[in-house]
Scaffold this motif. Structure first.
Motif, PDB file in Angstrom:
ATOM      1  N   GLN A 374       0.829  -1.194   0.000  1.00  0.00           N
ATOM      2  CA  GLN A 374       0.000   0.000   0.000  1.00  0.00           C
ATOM      3  C   GLN A 374       0.877   1.264   0.000  1.00  0.00           C
ATOM      4  O   GLN A 374       0.612   2.212  -0.724  1.00  0.00           O
ATOM      5  CB  GLN A 374      -0.887  -0.015   1.244  1.00  0.00           C
ATOM      6  N   ALA A 375       1.914   1.225   0.826  1.00  0.00           N
ATOM      7  CA  ALA A 375       2.798   2.386   0.925  1.00  0.00           C
ATOM      8  C   ALA A 375       3.493   2.648  -0.412  1.00  0.00           C
ATOM      9  O   ALA A 375       3.623   3.801  -0.838  1.00  0.00           O
ATOM     10  CB  ALA A 375       3.838   2.160   2.018  1.00  0.00           C
ATOM     11  N   ILE A 376       3.925   1.572  -1.074  1.00  0.00           N
ATOM     12  CA  ILE A 376       4.624   1.747  -2.350  1.00  0.00           C
ATOM     13  C   ILE A 376       3.693   2.411  -3.369  1.00  0.00           C
ATOM     14  O   ILE A 376       4.071   3.382  -4.032  1.00  0.00           O
ATOM     15  CB  ILE A 376       5.123   0.389  -2.895  1.00  0.00           C
ATOM     16  N   ILE A 377       2.476   1.889  -3.465  1.00  0.00           N
ATOM     17  CA  ILE A 377       1.560   2.469  -4.462  1.00  0.00           C
ATOM     18  C   ILE A 377       1.249   3.923  -4.118  1.00  0.00           C
ATOM     19  O   ILE A 377       1.195   4.786  -4.984  1.00  0.00           O
ATOM     20  CB  ILE A 377       0.259   1.642  -4.563  1.00  0.00           C
ATOM     21  N   ILE A 399      10.446   6.252  -5.653  1.00  0.00           N
ATOM     22  CA  ILE A 399       9.308   5.620  -4.977  1.00  0.00           C
ATOM     23  C   ILE A 399       9.774   4.855  -3.739  1.00  0.00           C
ATOM     24  O   ILE A 399       9.183   4.953  -2.658  1.00  0.00           O
ATOM     25  CB  ILE A 399       8.575   4.665  -5.946  1.00  0.00           C
ATOM     26  N   ALA A 400      10.885   4.128  -3.912  1.00  0.00           N
ATOM     27  CA  ALA A 400      11.420   3.352  -2.801  1.00  0.00           C
ATOM     28  C   ALA A 400      11.768   4.264  -1.627  1.00  0.00           C
ATOM     29  O   ALA A 400      11.379   4.008  -0.485  1.00  0.00           O
ATOM     30  CB  ALA A 400      12.637   2.552  -3.242  1.00  0.00           C
ATOM     31  N   ASN A 401      12.474   5.351  -1.929  1.00  0.00           N
ATOM     32  CA  ASN A 401      12.853   6.280  -0.860  1.00  0.00           C
ATOM     33  C   ASN A 401      11.635   6.908  -0.205  1.00  0.00           C
ATOM     34  O   ASN A 401      11.571   7.032   1.010  1.00  0.00           O
ATOM     35  CB  ASN A 401      13.773   7.372  -1.420  1.00  0.00           C
ATOM     36  N   GLY A 402      10.701   7.283  -1.066  1.00  0.00           N
ATOM     37  CA  GLY A 402       9.519   7.974  -0.543  1.00  0.00           C
ATOM     38  C   GLY A 402       8.658   7.092   0.326  1.00  0.00           C
ATOM     39  O   GLY A 402       7.965   7.567   1.231  1.00  0.00           O
ATOM     40  N   SER A 403       8.667   5.790   0.059  1.00  0.00           N
ATOM     41  CA  SER A 403       7.767   4.932   0.840  1.00  0.00           C
ATOM     42  C   SER A 403       8.524   4.065   1.842  1.00  0.00           C
ATOM     43  O   SER A 403       7.954   3.164   2.441  1.00  0.00           O
ATOM     44  CB  SER A 403       6.906   4.073  -0.096  1.00  0.00           C
ATOM     45  N   VAL A 405      10.963   1.789   1.512  1.00  0.00           N
ATOM     46  CA  VAL A 405      11.264   0.384   1.217  1.00  0.00           C
ATOM     47  C   VAL A 405      12.489   0.332   0.315  1.00  0.00           C
ATOM     48  O   VAL A 405      13.022   1.366  -0.088  1.00  0.00           O
ATOM     49  CB  VAL A 405      10.079  -0.313   0.513  1.00  0.00           C
ATOM     50  N   GLY A 406      12.926  -0.873  -0.010  1.00  0.00           N
ATOM     51  CA  GLY A 406      14.058  -1.018  -0.912  1.00  0.00           C
ATOM     52  C   GLY A 406      13.591  -0.989  -2.366  1.00  0.00           C
ATOM     53  O   GLY A 406      12.421  -1.225  -2.657  1.00  0.00           O
ATOM     54  N   VAL A 407      14.539  -0.715  -3.267  1.00  0.00           N
ATOM     55  CA  VAL A 407      14.201  -0.686  -4.688  1.00  0.00           C
ATOM     56  C   VAL A 407      13.696  -2.059  -5.146  1.00  0.00           C
ATOM     57  O   VAL A 407      12.787  -2.162  -5.969  1.00  0.00           O
ATOM     58  CB  VAL A 407      15.422  -0.264  -5.538  1.00  0.00           C
ATOM     59  N   THR A 408      14.264  -3.121  -4.581  1.00  0.00           N
ATOM     60  CA  THR A 408      13.813  -4.459  -4.988  1.00  0.00           C
ATOM     61  C   THR A 408      12.337  -4.673  -4.645  1.00  0.00           C
ATOM     62  O   THR A 408      11.623  -5.332  -5.388  1.00  0.00           O
ATOM     63  CB  THR A 408      14.628  -5.578  -4.283  1.00  0.00           C
ATOM     64  N   ASP A 409      11.881  -4.085  -3.541  1.00  0.00           N
ATOM     65  CA  ASP A 409      10.459  -4.206  -3.198  1.00  0.00           C
ATOM     66  C   ASP A 409       9.595  -3.575  -4.281  1.00  0.00           C
ATOM     67  O   ASP A 409       8.565  -4.116  -4.673  1.00  0.00           O
ATOM     68  CB  ASP A 409      10.168  -3.524  -1.852  1.00  0.00           C
ATOM     69  N   VAL A 410      10.038  -2.412  -4.743  1.00  0.00           N
ATOM     70  CA  VAL A 410       9.275  -1.727  -5.785  1.00  0.00           C
ATOM     71  C   VAL A 410       9.294  -2.567  -7.060  1.00  0.00           C
ATOM     72  O   VAL A 410       8.257  -2.778  -7.700  1.00  0.00           O
ATOM     73  CB  VAL A 410       9.856  -0.318  -6.048  1.00  0.00           C
ATOM     74  N   ASN A 411      10.481  -3.063  -7.392  1.00  0.00           N
ATOM     75  CA  ASN A 411      10.596  -3.904  -8.594  1.00  0.00           C
ATOM     76  C   ASN A 411       9.645  -5.083  -8.538  1.00  0.00           C
ATOM     77  O   ASN A 411       8.917  -5.368  -9.481  1.00  0.00           O
ATOM     78  CB  ASN A 411      12.022  -4.442  -8.739  1.00  0.00           C
ATOM     79  N   GLN A 412       9.679  -5.753  -7.408  1.00  0.00           N
ATOM     80  CA  GLN A 412       8.847  -6.940  -7.248  1.00  0.00           C
ATOM     81  C   GLN A 412       7.378  -6.612  -7.430  1.00  0.00           C
ATOM     82  O   GLN A 412       6.647  -7.302  -8.130  1.00  0.00           O
ATOM     83  CB  GLN A 412       9.036  -7.516  -5.853  1.00  0.00           C
ATOM     84  N   LEU A 413       6.963  -5.540  -6.786  1.00  0.00           N
ATOM     85  CA  LEU A 413       5.549  -5.163  -6.859  1.00  0.00           C
ATOM     86  C   LEU A 413       5.144  -4.910  -8.312  1.00  0.00           C
ATOM     87  O   LEU A 413       4.131  -5.420  -8.791  1.00  0.00           O
ATOM     88  CB  LEU A 413       5.288  -3.917  -6.010  1.00  0.00           C
ATOM     89  N   VAL A 414       5.962  -4.136  -9.010  1.00  0.00           N
ATOM     90  CA  VAL A 414       5.619  -3.786 -10.389  1.00  0.00           C
ATOM     91  C   VAL A 414       5.586  -5.047 -11.266  1.00  0.00           C
ATOM     92  O   VAL A 414       4.652  -5.257 -12.043  1.00  0.00           O
ATOM     93  CB  VAL A 414       6.611  -2.744 -10.939  1.00  0.00           C
ATOM     94  N   GLU A 415       6.587  -5.898 -11.086  1.00  0.00           N
ATOM     95  CA  GLU A 415       6.620  -7.130 -11.902  1.00  0.00           C
ATOM     96  C   GLU A 415       5.423  -8.025 -11.620  1.00  0.00           C
ATOM     97  O   GLU A 415       4.779  -8.520 -12.540  1.00  0.00           O
ATOM     98  CB  GLU A 415       7.914  -7.907 -11.632  1.00  0.00           C
ATOM     99  N   ARG A 416       5.145  -8.199 -10.354  1.00  0.00           N
ATOM    100  CA  ARG A 416       3.998  -9.043 -10.000  1.00  0.00           C
ATOM    101  C   ARG A 416       2.712  -8.456 -10.550  1.00  0.00           C
ATOM    102  O   ARG A 416       1.816  -9.165 -10.957  1.00  0.00           O
ATOM    103  CB  ARG A 416       3.882  -9.168  -8.481  1.00  0.00           C
ATOM    104  N   PHE A 417       2.653  -7.148 -10.511  1.00  0.00           N
ATOM    105  CA  PHE A 417       1.433  -6.512 -11.003  1.00  0.00           C
ATOM    106  C   PHE A 417       1.233  -6.819 -12.483  1.00  0.00           C
ATOM    107  O   PHE A 417       0.146  -7.175 -12.917  1.00  0.00           O
ATOM    108  CB  PHE A 417       1.497  -5.002 -10.771  1.00  0.00           C
ATOM    109  N   PHE A 418       2.309  -6.717 -13.257  1.00  0.00           N
ATOM    110  CA  PHE A 418       2.186  -7.020 -14.687  1.00  0.00           C
ATOM    111  C   PHE A 418       1.779  -8.469 -14.910  1.00  0.00           C
ATOM    112  O   PHE A 418       0.921  -8.777 -15.732  1.00  0.00           O
ATOM    113  CB  PHE A 418       3.499  -6.710 -15.414  1.00  0.00           C
TER     114      PHE A 418
END
Ligand code: GDP
Ligand code: MG
Length: 441
Positions: A374-377, A399-403, A405-418
């Motif tokens: 939720q925080a990442i989005i 996004i990672a800094n702002g929320s 989390v780590g950059v890998t968390d953002v990557n994972q979320l985006v990939e899973r979303f696709f």
């Protein structure tokens, strides 16, 4: 157990699009057996099952709930009803002390309860005192003194060594003492017998007449099964009482006493004890007990909340978008939030057919992970949520800094979303649906 049987009866209904007369009959038969096996009094069982049947037949088609959920809802409401409906609070006298008299068979848990009740009252800011009016058993006064010591409350007891005292006299003196020393609640412990008998009833009613209690609480050992009903009736007729306390609920696998006593005596259950410890005691809430009996705990509150949170229009639109592959992260966030409004995700998933066998996995659903998602989005701009493809390396870092989390968390979320979006589109295509629809009706 009752829970298992009821859950079983109700889960047979899962996945049915519409309930036939035969379905309802079969379910009601199962419920009937479950209640009888739990030692619920027969008249109560009859009335209960009839009520379920009538209501299930007449149930209106609901937008938010499927038929199985509707029946669960009805059963739950009826359970709450026979358990007394509203929570019945203790009534306090306008002019203290409030006198609470405990009555019940020997071993039902009166003395233990006296301590628990006093402790509970004290925690609520009252100044309780206990009165030792069981002069029957040699050790009873001493037992109450120990219990009172543990609860750190005052105990009024007859002076030792005067032979067998008169419990009525002790009760009277206790009230006078409580009044003069400004205790605001007096809990009167009384003697019990192993069985119902005239002496017992006479002594109890003599004490009652002497102290005119504000509340007479009948203390009932929940483990005694069918006998509970007879004992309760005898006390109702012999002494009368305003409320019931169920004890030893920790040992009551069946729930029969709880379900019968209110219907049979017409008096509400005020408290429940579920252990020997001072704190193993609480106000009795019919709704919580019902969901405990149904064994569906939070699922029930979910059903309730689903009805409130369900927004048919929004769900439809989201399903359509999923099917067309247009689902955005913004939609995802919205969906996630409306689902999470209903409570912990593990419980929501638990409502899905077949999820009962996945208890362990469900227990591992990590709410913190969902918070992170939720925080990442939230850390994304509207444009990024709308079209996640534009999220490049520098955006990911921001996004990672702002929320947090780590950059890998953002990557994972985006990939899973696709991936998920692709999968949804494929599934919708396979079923020839414009959206995923259907599930909730
Ligand atoms: P009384 O004769 O009615 O005063 O009953 P007591 O208070 O002496 O309790 C009889 C026994 O039941 C004692 O051994 C208590 O420790 C036990 N007891 C009372 N309440 C509970 C309860 O809620 N759960 C369990 N497991 N034991 C209880
Ligand atoms: Mg006792």
């Amino acid at each position: 157990t009752l829970s298992e049987r009821l859950t079983g009866a109700l889960s047979d209904l899962r996945g049915k699009g519409r309930l036939s007369e035969t379905d309802i009959d079969a379910t009601c038969r199962e419920i009937r057996i479950a209640l009888l096996e739990a030692d619920v009094a027969l008249p109560v069982v009859r009335q209960f099952v009839k009520q379920i049947k009538d209501r299930a037949r007449g149930a209106e088609v609901s937008e938010a709930l499927n038929p199985a959920q509707q029946v669960v809802k009805i059963v739950n409401e009826e359970l709450i009803g026979i358990l007394g409906g509203e929570t019945r609070r203790l009534r306090f006298a306008k002019n203290p002390p409030t006198v609470i008299m405990l009555a019940g068979l020997q071993g039902s848990g009166k003395t233990t309860l006296a301590g628990k009740l006093a402790r509970w009252l004290k925690n609520q800011g009252h100044t309780p005192m206990l009165a030792a009016c069981d002069l029957q058993r040699p050790n009873a006064v001493n037992q109450l003194q120990i219990v009172g010591g543990r609860a750190e409350v005052e105990v009024f007891a007859p002076e030792p060594g005067n032979g067998v005292g008169d419990p009525v006299d002790v009760a009277r003196r206790a009230i006078a003492d409580a009044k003069s020393r400004q205790y605001d609640v007096l809990v009167v412990d009384t003697a019990g017998r192993l069985g119902v008998d005239e002496d017992l009833m006479r002594q109890a009613s003599d004490i009652r007449d002497a102290v005119t209690p504000d509340e007479i609480l009948f203390v009932l050992d929940a483990m005694v099964g069918q006998d509970a009903v007879n004992t309760a009736e005898a006390f109702r007729d012999g002494v009368g009482f305003d409320g019931v306390v169920l004890t030893k609920l920790d040992g009551d696998a069946r729930g029969g006493a709880a379900l019968s006593v209110r219907e049979v005596t017409g008096q509400p259950i005020l408290f429940a004890s579920n252990g020997e410890g001072l704190d193993e005691f609480d106000v009795f809430h019919p709704d919580r007990m019902a969901s405990r009996i149904l064994g569906m705990g939070d699922v029930l509150s979910l059903i309730e909340q689903a009805e409130q949170a369900f927004d048919a229009g929004q769900a439809e639109a989201a399903a359509k978008k999923m099917g067309e592959g247009d689902f955005t992260l913004e939609d995802f966030l919205e969906q996630m939030m409306s689902v999470r409004k209903m409570g912990p995700i593990a419980n929501i998933l638990g409502m899905l057919p077949g999820a009962a066998g996945m208890k362990d996995q469900l227990a591992n659903v990590d709410e913190k992970h969902l918070d992170r998602v939720q925080a990442i989005i939230r850390g994304m701009t509207p444009a990024e949520r709308e079209d996640p493809k534009i999220i490049n390396g520098s955006r990911r870092l921001r996004i990672a800094n702002g929320s947090g989390v780590g950059v890998t968390d953002v990557n994972q979320l985006v990939e899973r979303f696709f991936e998920a979006r692709k999968m949804m589109k494929n599934m919708a295509g396979q079923f020839g649906l414009p959206g995923m629809g259907g599930g909730g009706r």
